[in-house]
Design a protein around this motif. Structure first.
Motif, PDB file in Angstrom:
ATOM      1  N   THR A 340     178.217 -25.728  86.979  1.00  0.00           N
ATOM      2  CA  THR A 340     178.951 -24.682  86.264  1.00  0.00           C
ATOM      3  C   THR A 340     180.350 -25.264  86.032  1.00  0.00           C
ATOM      4  OG1 THR A 340     179.497 -23.754  88.426  1.00  0.00           O
ATOM      5  CG2 THR A 340     177.668 -22.746  87.233  1.00  0.00           C
ATOM      6  N   GLY A 343     184.444 -23.710  80.841  1.00  0.00           N
ATOM      7  CA  GLY A 343     184.423 -22.551  79.954  1.00  0.00           C
ATOM      8  C   GLY A 343     184.185 -22.967  78.517  1.00  0.00           C
ATOM      9  N   ARG A 346     180.719 -22.509  77.319  1.00  0.00           N
ATOM     10  CA  ARG A 346     180.367 -21.119  77.005  1.00  0.00           C
ATOM     11  C   ARG A 346     180.912 -20.733  75.630  1.00  0.00           C
ATOM     12  NH1 ARG A 346     179.204 -22.994  81.143  1.00  0.00           N
ATOM     13  NH2 ARG A 346     177.537 -23.615  79.747  1.00  0.00           N
ATOM     14  N   GLY A 350     177.732 -20.069  74.215  1.00  0.00           N
ATOM     15  CA  GLY A 350     177.476 -18.798  74.867  1.00  0.00           C
ATOM     16  C   GLY A 350     176.863 -18.980  76.246  1.00  0.00           C
ATOM     17  N   PRO A 351     176.603 -17.872  76.936  1.00  0.00           N
ATOM     18  CA  PRO A 351     176.160 -17.951  78.337  1.00  0.00           C
ATOM     19  C   PRO A 351     174.694 -18.313  78.516  1.00  0.00           C
ATOM     20  CG  PRO A 351     176.311 -15.667  77.651  1.00  0.00           C
ATOM     21  CD  PRO A 351     176.840 -16.476  76.513  1.00  0.00           C
ATOM     22  N   PHE A 432     175.874 -22.103  82.888  1.00  0.00           N
ATOM     23  CA  PHE A 432     176.673 -20.927  83.235  1.00  0.00           C
ATOM     24  C   PHE A 432     176.185 -20.319  84.542  1.00  0.00           C
ATOM     25  CE2 PHE A 432     178.055 -16.380  82.280  1.00  0.00           C
ATOM     26  CZ  PHE A 432     179.389 -16.632  82.523  1.00  0.00           C
ATOM     27  N   GLN A 436     174.725 -12.331  81.796  1.00  0.00           N
ATOM     28  CA  GLN A 436     175.756 -11.298  81.621  1.00  0.00           C
ATOM     29  C   GLN A 436     175.184  -9.949  81.231  1.00  0.00           C
ATOM     30  OE1 GLN A 436     178.568 -13.277  78.843  1.00  0.00           O
ATOM     31  NE2 GLN A 436     180.012 -13.139  80.533  1.00  0.00           N
TER      32      GLN A 436
END
Length: 463
Positions: A340, A343, A346, A350-351, A432, A436
């Motif tokens: 992980t 950022g 992401r 995206g996640p 990730f 979410q």
């Protein structure tokens, strides 16, 4: 031997030869043409059931009891291969079977199993769950194996750091190894310095629990050598470059790389794949104390390259650098690292779509094919050499945080690549590790990403 479980839970499947309630999985065309059970069809029409994707309608029996259920697949069932996961959360407790379904048996059962996941370790009241009769023509053993690997990754990520710090993660690692009779070695605390893992020690030294390097070996020499490396940051405050409070809320998941390689290792060992497996997990908590590492510090890595610390919140690549250098000291067919990490990944994808980086075009093609085959999405991103200069520092060999903030996932991958020079193939996954929003095959929370695709690929190369 049943697959390893970190948290004991009820199987999502039943093997009952007794009474099970029927589920009619249908498309709108089945309703329109009347090509389903007449009683179910009559009830569907009276209730206005249109077989929309994921819709569930319970059906009464002639005597007024629960008689079964209708499950909508929508007009294009292939659009959501694991849609049956919704059944695991929508049906009442009881024993069920699929009566009709235009789905493959493996997808049907795996989808249901993935969707059955619940993390109830801290719940005072447990939820009664339905169970599904696993289709006779499915590969039940492999489905249960994949579920065990995914659930292990989810369980480890979901567990808060007060119960999943470095010591607890080591205990879980040892338990997994013991289940499959794998060998484990651990280097901890000040021994990291004497054994030349300076960056792992640097990042974790401020924590109340000592940093450590976990290693597992399983399989037979002479088989394809596969090494898995997972980032094990049990919590990330950001260090002296401290994160804002909102950014710390999910930092229990910063050991998601470790959780995922452990889930993948479970699948490989449980399937007895013909590989020489090595799993390396550097484990730390990035904390703040008087002895925390500082912005501007420069440290020598295991490989001998010096690294300038330009941001203490870019700690994951530091511990991976030592672990990858260690992995690369043995002749290896495939090195996989999972973390992980950024950022930026992401922002780019995206996640739910983890990027991977490799300079092996054949490996990239094979991973893309595996991803499509098992519906485990991944996407190749470029190791663009034009950004390689950004990883360099003025007074050290490397910086851990290039200035400017552009192409952050690429520069992180280029940083890691400096520490893998001997392996036949290397691939880095920037995951990730978290869902979410609720999806048919998973609730909100810790998530396994790319490990089913990797399991499929490693199984193929292992023969």
């Amino acid at each position: 031997m049943a697959p390893f479980q970190f948290i004991e839970r009820q199987s999502p499947f039943n093997t009952s030869n007794g009474k099970t309630l029927p589920i009619f999985a249908v498309t709108p065309a089945h309703i329109e043409t009347g090509s389903i059970d007449p009683i179910a069809l009559d009830w569907a029409k009276k209730a206005g059931f249109k077989a929309e994707s994921g819709a569930v309608l319970l059906i009464p029996s002639a005597d007024g009891h629960l008689g079964g259920a209708l499950f909508g697949l929508g007009a294009n069932p292939s659009d959501e291969p694991f849609l049956t996961g919704k059944l695991a959360r929508a049906l009442p407790a009881g024993k069920w079977h699929i009566e009709t379904a235009p789905l493959t048996a493996n997808r049907l059962a795996l989808g249901y199993g993935l969707g059955s996941y619940r993390f109830e370790r801290y719940k005072s009241a447990k939820t009664d769950a339905p169970t599904l009769l696993i289709p006779a023509d499915s590969d039940a053993t492999d489905i249960k194996r994949q579920l065990a690997g995914v659930f292990l990754a989810r369980d480890l990520i979901n567990t808060p750091t007060n119960d999943m710090g470095p010591e607890a993660l080591e205990a879980a690692f040892r338990a997994l190894a013991a289940h499959y009779k794998a060998d484990v070695s651990v280097i901890s605390g000040e021994a990291l310095l004497t054994e030349n893992f300076p960056l792992v020690h640097t990042v974790g030294r401020a924590s109340a629990e000592a940093p450590r390097l976990l290693e597992m070996r399983w399989g037979r020499k002479g088989h394809r050598k596969v090494t898995l490396v997972g980032k094990g940051v049990c919590f990330d405050t950001g260090g002296l470059d401290i994160k804002p409070a909102a950014s710390m809320l999910l930092m229990k998941k910063d050991m998601g790389g470790a959780a995922n390689v452990m889930g993948l290792a479970l699948m490989i060992m449980d399937a007895k794949l013909k590989v020489d497996l090595r799993v390396i997990v550097p484990v730390v908590e990035n904390s703040i104390s008087a002895n925390a590492f500082r912005p501007g510090d420069i440290y020598k890595s295991r490989k001998g390259l010096t690294v300038q610390i330009d941001n203490t919140d870019a700690e994951g690549r530091l511990i991976l650098a030592d672990a990858l250098a260690y992995a690369d000291e043995e002749k290896t067919d495939l090195v996989v690292d999972m973390a992980t990490l950024t950022g930026a990944a992401r922002v780019a994808l995206g996640p739910d779509l983890p990027p991977f980086f490799t300079d092996d075009d054949d490996l990239a093609r094979d991973l893309a094919e595996a991803s499509l085959t098992v519906d485990d999405p991944v996407w190749r991103m470029p190791l663009y050499r034009g950004y390689d200069k950004d990883v360099s520092a003025r007074i050290a060999d490397l910086t851990n945080a290039p200035s400017g903030g552009m192409a952050g996932s690429i520069t992180a991958a280029l940083f890691l690549k400096r520490f893998v020079t001997n392996a036949k193939s290397w691939v880095h996954f920037d995951i990730f590790g978290w869902a979410q929003s609720e999806r048919p095959h998973s609730p909100i929370g810790g998530e396994a990403q790319a490990i089913r695709a990797l399991y499929h690929h490693i199984g193929r190369i292992a023969g």
